[in-house]
Design a protein around this motif. Structure first.
Motif, PDB file in Angstrom:
ATOM      1  N   PHE A 115       0.797  -1.294   0.008  1.00 42.89           N
ATOM      2  CA  PHE A 115      -0.007  -0.009  -0.037  1.00 42.89           C
ATOM      3  C   PHE A 115       0.897   1.158   0.053  1.00 42.89           C
ATOM      4  O   PHE A 115       0.696   2.173  -0.735  1.00 42.89           O
ATOM      5  CB  PHE A 115      -1.157  -0.036   1.293  1.00 42.89           C
ATOM      6  N   GLU A 116       1.896   1.281   1.001  1.00 39.53           N
ATOM      7  CA  GLU A 116       2.509   2.504   1.004  1.00 39.53           C
ATOM      8  C   GLU A 116       3.588   2.697  -0.245  1.00 39.53           C
ATOM      9  O   GLU A 116       3.691   3.726  -0.911  1.00 39.53           O
ATOM     10  CB  GLU A 116       3.703   2.281   2.112  1.00 39.53           C
ATOM     11  N   PHE A 117       3.861   1.609  -1.129  1.00 36.12           N
ATOM     12  CA  PHE A 117       5.013   1.631  -2.042  1.00 36.12           C
ATOM     13  C   PHE A 117       4.041   2.106  -3.290  1.00 36.12           C
ATOM     14  O   PHE A 117       4.416   3.023  -4.113  1.00 36.12           O
ATOM     15  CB  PHE A 117       5.369  -0.023  -2.430  1.00 36.12           C
ATOM     16  N   GLU A 118       2.742   1.472  -3.254  1.00 34.46           N
ATOM     17  CA  GLU A 118       1.783   2.130  -4.519  1.00 34.46           C
ATOM     18  C   GLU A 118       1.544   3.675  -4.344  1.00 34.46           C
ATOM     19  O   GLU A 118       0.953   4.249  -4.991  1.00 34.46           O
ATOM     20  CB  GLU A 118       0.566   1.269  -4.557  1.00 34.46           C
ATOM     21  N   HIS A 119       1.648   4.139  -3.150  1.00 32.43           N
ATOM     22  CA  HIS A 119       1.412   5.438  -2.778  1.00 32.43           C
ATOM     23  C   HIS A 119       2.502   6.252  -2.630  1.00 32.43           C
ATOM     24  O   HIS A 119       2.184   7.529  -2.215  1.00 32.43           O
ATOM     25  CB  HIS A 119       0.377   5.460  -1.501  1.00 32.43           C
ATOM     26  N   GLY A 120       3.644   5.898  -2.902  1.00 30.60           N
ATOM     27  CA  GLY A 120       4.863   6.561  -2.854  1.00 30.60           C
ATOM     28  C   GLY A 120       5.457   6.728  -1.577  1.00 30.60           C
ATOM     29  O   GLY A 120       6.408   7.603  -1.696  1.00 30.60           O
ATOM     30  N   ASN A 121       4.975   6.464  -0.378  1.00 28.72           N
ATOM     31  CA  ASN A 121       5.757   6.412   0.577  1.00 28.72           C
ATOM     32  C   ASN A 121       6.921   5.371   0.706  1.00 28.72           C
ATOM     33  O   ASN A 121       6.668   4.246   1.459  1.00 28.72           O
ATOM     34  CB  ASN A 121       4.687   6.458   1.924  1.00 28.72           C
ATOM     35  N   ILE A 122       8.176   5.877   0.441  1.00 27.98           N
ATOM     36  CA  ILE A 122       9.035   4.753   0.412  1.00 27.98           C
ATOM     37  C   ILE A 122       9.585   4.448   1.532  1.00 27.98           C
ATOM     38  O   ILE A 122      10.000   3.076   1.881  1.00 27.98           O
ATOM     39  CB  ILE A 122      10.114   5.539  -0.896  1.00 27.98           C
ATOM     40  N   ALA A 123      10.027   5.336   2.454  1.00 31.31           N
ATOM     41  CA  ALA A 123      10.528   4.943   3.591  1.00 31.31           C
ATOM     42  C   ALA A 123       9.567   3.897   4.437  1.00 31.31           C
ATOM     43  O   ALA A 123       9.970   2.839   5.084  1.00 31.31           O
ATOM     44  CB  ALA A 123      10.679   6.081   4.580  1.00 31.31           C
ATOM     45  N   ALA A 124       8.261   4.294   4.555  1.00 33.91           N
ATOM     46  CA  ALA A 124       7.335   3.393   5.115  1.00 33.91           C
ATOM     47  C   ALA A 124       7.237   1.904   4.511  1.00 33.91           C
ATOM     48  O   ALA A 124       7.182   0.967   5.198  1.00 33.91           O
ATOM     49  CB  ALA A 124       6.040   4.136   5.477  1.00 33.91           C
ATOM     50  N   ALA A 125       7.170   2.035   3.241  1.00 35.81           N
ATOM     51  CA  ALA A 125       7.179   0.778   2.405  1.00 35.81           C
ATOM     52  C   ALA A 125       8.242  -0.224   2.800  1.00 35.81           C
ATOM     53  O   ALA A 125       8.165  -1.379   3.113  1.00 35.81           O
ATOM     54  CB  ALA A 125       6.934   0.893   0.936  1.00 35.81           C
ATOM     55  N   ARG A 126       9.446   0.297   2.750  1.00 40.01           N
ATOM     56  CA  ARG A 126      10.680  -0.336   3.175  1.00 40.01           C
ATOM     57  C   ARG A 126      10.668  -0.999   4.470  1.00 40.01           C
ATOM     58  O   ARG A 126      11.114  -2.160   4.592  1.00 40.01           O
ATOM     59  CB  ARG A 126      11.840   0.714   2.981  1.00 40.01           C
ATOM     60  N   GLY A 127      10.218  -0.095   5.242  1.00 42.01           N
ATOM     61  CA  GLY A 127       9.954  -0.826   6.832  1.00 42.01           C
ATOM     62  C   GLY A 127       9.158  -1.997   6.862  1.00 42.01           C
ATOM     63  O   GLY A 127       9.525  -3.092   7.711  1.00 42.01           O
ATOM     64  N   TYR A 128       8.098  -1.792   6.353  1.00 39.78           N
ATOM     65  CA  TYR A 128       7.097  -2.942   6.367  1.00 39.78           C
ATOM     66  C   TYR A 128       7.629  -4.145   5.564  1.00 39.78           C
ATOM     67  O   TYR A 128       7.302  -5.256   5.893  1.00 39.78           O
ATOM     68  CB  TYR A 128       5.614  -2.366   5.858  1.00 39.78           C
ATOM     69  N   PHE A 129       8.163  -3.905   4.358  1.00 36.68           N
ATOM     70  CA  PHE A 129       8.805  -5.138   3.368  1.00 36.68           C
ATOM     71  C   PHE A 129       9.733  -5.742   4.554  1.00 36.68           C
ATOM     72  O   PHE A 129       9.780  -6.916   4.495  1.00 36.68           O
ATOM     73  CB  PHE A 129       9.210  -4.616   2.248  1.00 36.68           C
ATOM     74  N   GLU A 130      10.896  -4.999   5.040  1.00 36.37           N
ATOM     75  CA  GLU A 130      11.650  -5.599   6.015  1.00 36.37           C
ATOM     76  C   GLU A 130      10.971  -6.398   7.015  1.00 36.37           C
ATOM     77  O   GLU A 130      11.483  -7.600   7.213  1.00 36.37           O
ATOM     78  CB  GLU A 130      12.597  -4.616   6.370  1.00 36.37           C
ATOM     79  N   ASN A 131      10.080  -5.858   7.589  1.00 34.95           N
ATOM     80  CA  ASN A 131       9.469  -6.738   8.746  1.00 34.95           C
ATOM     81  C   ASN A 131       8.681  -8.015   8.333  1.00 34.95           C
ATOM     82  O   ASN A 131       8.624  -8.912   9.116  1.00 34.95           O
ATOM     83  CB  ASN A 131       8.309  -5.865   9.334  1.00 34.95           C
ATOM     84  N   ALA A 132       8.177  -7.739   6.959  1.00 38.75           N
ATOM     85  CA  ALA A 132       7.511  -8.843   6.628  1.00 38.75           C
ATOM     86  C   ALA A 132       8.281 -10.187   6.347  1.00 38.75           C
ATOM     87  O   ALA A 132       8.186 -11.290   6.352  1.00 38.75           O
ATOM     88  CB  ALA A 132       6.591  -8.560   5.178  1.00 38.75           C
ATOM     89  N   LEU A 133       9.685  -9.551   5.894  1.00 39.99           N
ATOM     90  CA  LEU A 133      10.636 -10.746   5.461  1.00 39.99           C
ATOM     91  C   LEU A 133      11.210 -11.265   6.866  1.00 39.99           C
ATOM     92  O   LEU A 133      11.962 -12.259   6.597  1.00 39.99           O
ATOM     93  CB  LEU A 133      11.869 -10.059   4.492  1.00 39.99           C
ATOM     94  N   ARG A 134      11.219 -10.750   7.899  1.00 37.28           N
ATOM     95  CA  ARG A 134      11.729 -11.406   9.153  1.00 37.28           C
ATOM     96  C   ARG A 134      10.717 -12.557   9.416  1.00 37.28           C
ATOM     97  O   ARG A 134      11.135 -13.685  10.051  1.00 37.28           O
ATOM     98  CB  ARG A 134      11.476  -9.994  10.282  1.00 37.28           C
ATOM     99  N   TYR A 135       9.383 -12.618   9.053  1.00 38.59           N
ATOM    100  CA  TYR A 135       8.527 -13.728   9.317  1.00 38.59           C
ATOM    101  C   TYR A 135       8.622 -14.586   8.260  1.00 38.59           C
ATOM    102  O   TYR A 135       8.451 -16.057   8.406  1.00 38.59           O
ATOM    103  CB  TYR A 135       7.130 -13.375   9.291  1.00 38.59           C
TER     104      TYR A 135
END
Length: 470
Positions: free
Chosen positions: A132-152
């Motif tokens: 959602f954040e990636f598609e809306h251009g919020n790069i910093a937030a998207a990066r944090g969420y993707f990194e967290n998802a990859l932890r799982y």
């Protein structure tokens, strides 16, 4: 991109060619000669070629004129092919509605889902938020969420592909490469994984490997966008077959030894390193990776890039510079180098979302270039209300004629000069930062210089009249 300086300026702008703009859900735009619906697809024409894209990937289509909302996906340095990877996550079901509320990610909902102790559920939730954040251009937030998802779920190909796409788009190809390689190992039959791997390889100066990856992607699924990427990589590989390379602290220089002297190559790297320091000071950011620079003959430049005839150089993630038989540094070449290098910094600071007028205006200001005599002609254009509207300059200039492009560049320089003279470089930085956080260009302007596009154009016209009007 930097235009050639030999085009005559016309005070009265000719009519801009009509075009249709496809706005994709991932934020990218496609400007086409014509778009039509055909079942579950949109078909679109660019020149003599016809392509198709699923309706499920499209947000909306603007018919006619220049694109009016291209800030979220204008043709940019490092722009990515459109793709929607097959979802290898848990079925999302109503998770989207739980996580995305009133157009925003609900962090409390994410915390609650993670608290259930289900790794697949947690990864899916993080991916939904990141996408959602990636598609809306919020790069910093998207990066944090993707990194967290990859932890799982560190082996999840869907998350890996999207995170690699984010990194490539923002100038981090070296960081994206291992993620894309991991995605291919996790999903060896995914054409999207190979598409992303090829893009990361191409941006990392691994052209032959990119060609192999894109061929594999096309074997798995024909795709005209990937076919175009492959064709460009093959043109580059052919043109640079006998090239050598030399590295400095921040640059990798490719060149054909017979076309350039050792003296000129040393001068180019010396100028680029000095420009790098200047741009760090002015824009307050550092590109993630070493920057690729290729020196061409004029013929090879156009053969590889297929750039419009009015262009004098291009930055498509790599600085591509036609040398035209020069044996030593000239003031014009020095300005070209700094202009093209500035695009890499602007792309980094804006998260790959900078509108073209702001991109080109900052790059020209950094050369440095001033309006000079063009200021009087621009002042007359604004007085007669014949200027190009700023929102029509958010998209790529690549499709403009030489005359239209010259006016577009002049307006871009005037707009950034006005902001810099009235508010300072710090506000230009803040505009870029807000754009990287998902703000539209107009919203970023309102938050910094307190003007929407209408007020901005009025203020710009007044600035030009005060400085250059008769």
């Amino acid at each position: 991109m930097r235009p050639r300086v030999t085009i005559l300026f016309l005070c009265l702008l000719t009519a801009i060619a009509s075009a249709d703009t496809i706005h994709l859900k991932n934020g990218r735009t496609i400007v086409a000669d014509h778009v039509r619906e055909n079942g579950n697809h949109y078909e679109y024409e660019i020149g003599d070629d016809t392509y198709a894209i699923p309706k499920s990937s499209v947000d909306h289509v603007d018919a006619g004129g220049m694109p009016t909302h291209a800030a979220s996906g204008a043709s940019k340095i490092g722009d990515l092919p459109a793709f929607t990877p097959s979802n290898s996550l848990a079925k999302e079901g109503d998770l989207v509605a739980k996580i995305i509320k009133e157009g925003k990610v609900d962090p409390d909902a994410l915390t609650g889902l993670e608290g259930k102790g289900n790794a697949e559920l947690s990864a899916t939730a993080g991916f939904i938020a990141g996408k959602f954040e990636f598609e809306h251009g919020n790069i910093a937030a998207a990066r944090g969420y993707f990194e967290n998802a990859l932890r799982y779920q560190p082996d999840n190909s869907t998350i890996l592909i999207y995170y690699a796409a984010l990194l490539v788009r923002t100038g981090g190809a070296a960081q994206a490469l291992p993620l894309a390689q991991h995605a291919v190992r996790s999903a060896p039959d995914s054409p999207d994984a190979y598409t992303m791997l090829g893009y990361a390889q191409f941006a990392s100066d691994r052209t032959k490997e990119a060609i192999s990856s894109w061929k594999r992607s096309l074997d798995l699924r024909p795709d005209p966008a990937v076919q175009q990427l492959l064709a460009k990589a093959q043109r580059e590989d052919t043109a640079e077959a006998d090239f050598s390379q030399h590295e400095s602290t921040h640059f990798i220089l490719h060149y054909e030894g017979k076309q350039t002297s050792e003296t000129l190559r040393g001068q180019i790297l010396q100028v680029l390193e000095a420009d790098y320091d200047d741009l760090v000071r002015d824009l307050g950011t550092l590109p993630h990776d070493n920057i690729l620079v290729t020196l061409y003959t004029e013929q090879a430049f156009f053969d590889v890039t297929h750039a419009p005839s009015w262009s004098g150089a291009i930055n498509d993630g790599k600085l591509r510079i036609p040398i035209n038989g020069l044996s030593s540094m000239t003031p014009e070449l020095a300005r070209v180098l700094k202009h093209e290098l500035a695009h890499s910094f602007i792309n980094q600071l804006s998260g790959g979302r900078c509108p073209q007028w702001l991109h080109e205006g900052i790059a020209q200001l950094e050369e440095p270039k001033s309006l000079g005599g063009e200021g009087r002609q621009l002042s007359a254009l604004f007085k007669q209300q014949h200027e190009i509207p700023m929102n029509a300059l958010e998209g790529s200039f690549m499709r403009l004629s030489g005359t239209e492009a010259y006016v577009a560049y002049a307006e871009s320089l005037a707009a950034v000069s006005y902001i810099n003279d009235s508010y300072g470089m710090s506000d230009i930085q803040r505009i870029l930062q807000r754009i990287s956080q998902g703000n539209s260009t107009e919203a970023a302007l309102r938050a910094t210089i307190h003007a929407d596009y209408g007020q901005f154009e009025t203020d710009l016209g007044r600035y030009l009249a005060d400085r250059y009007g008769e």
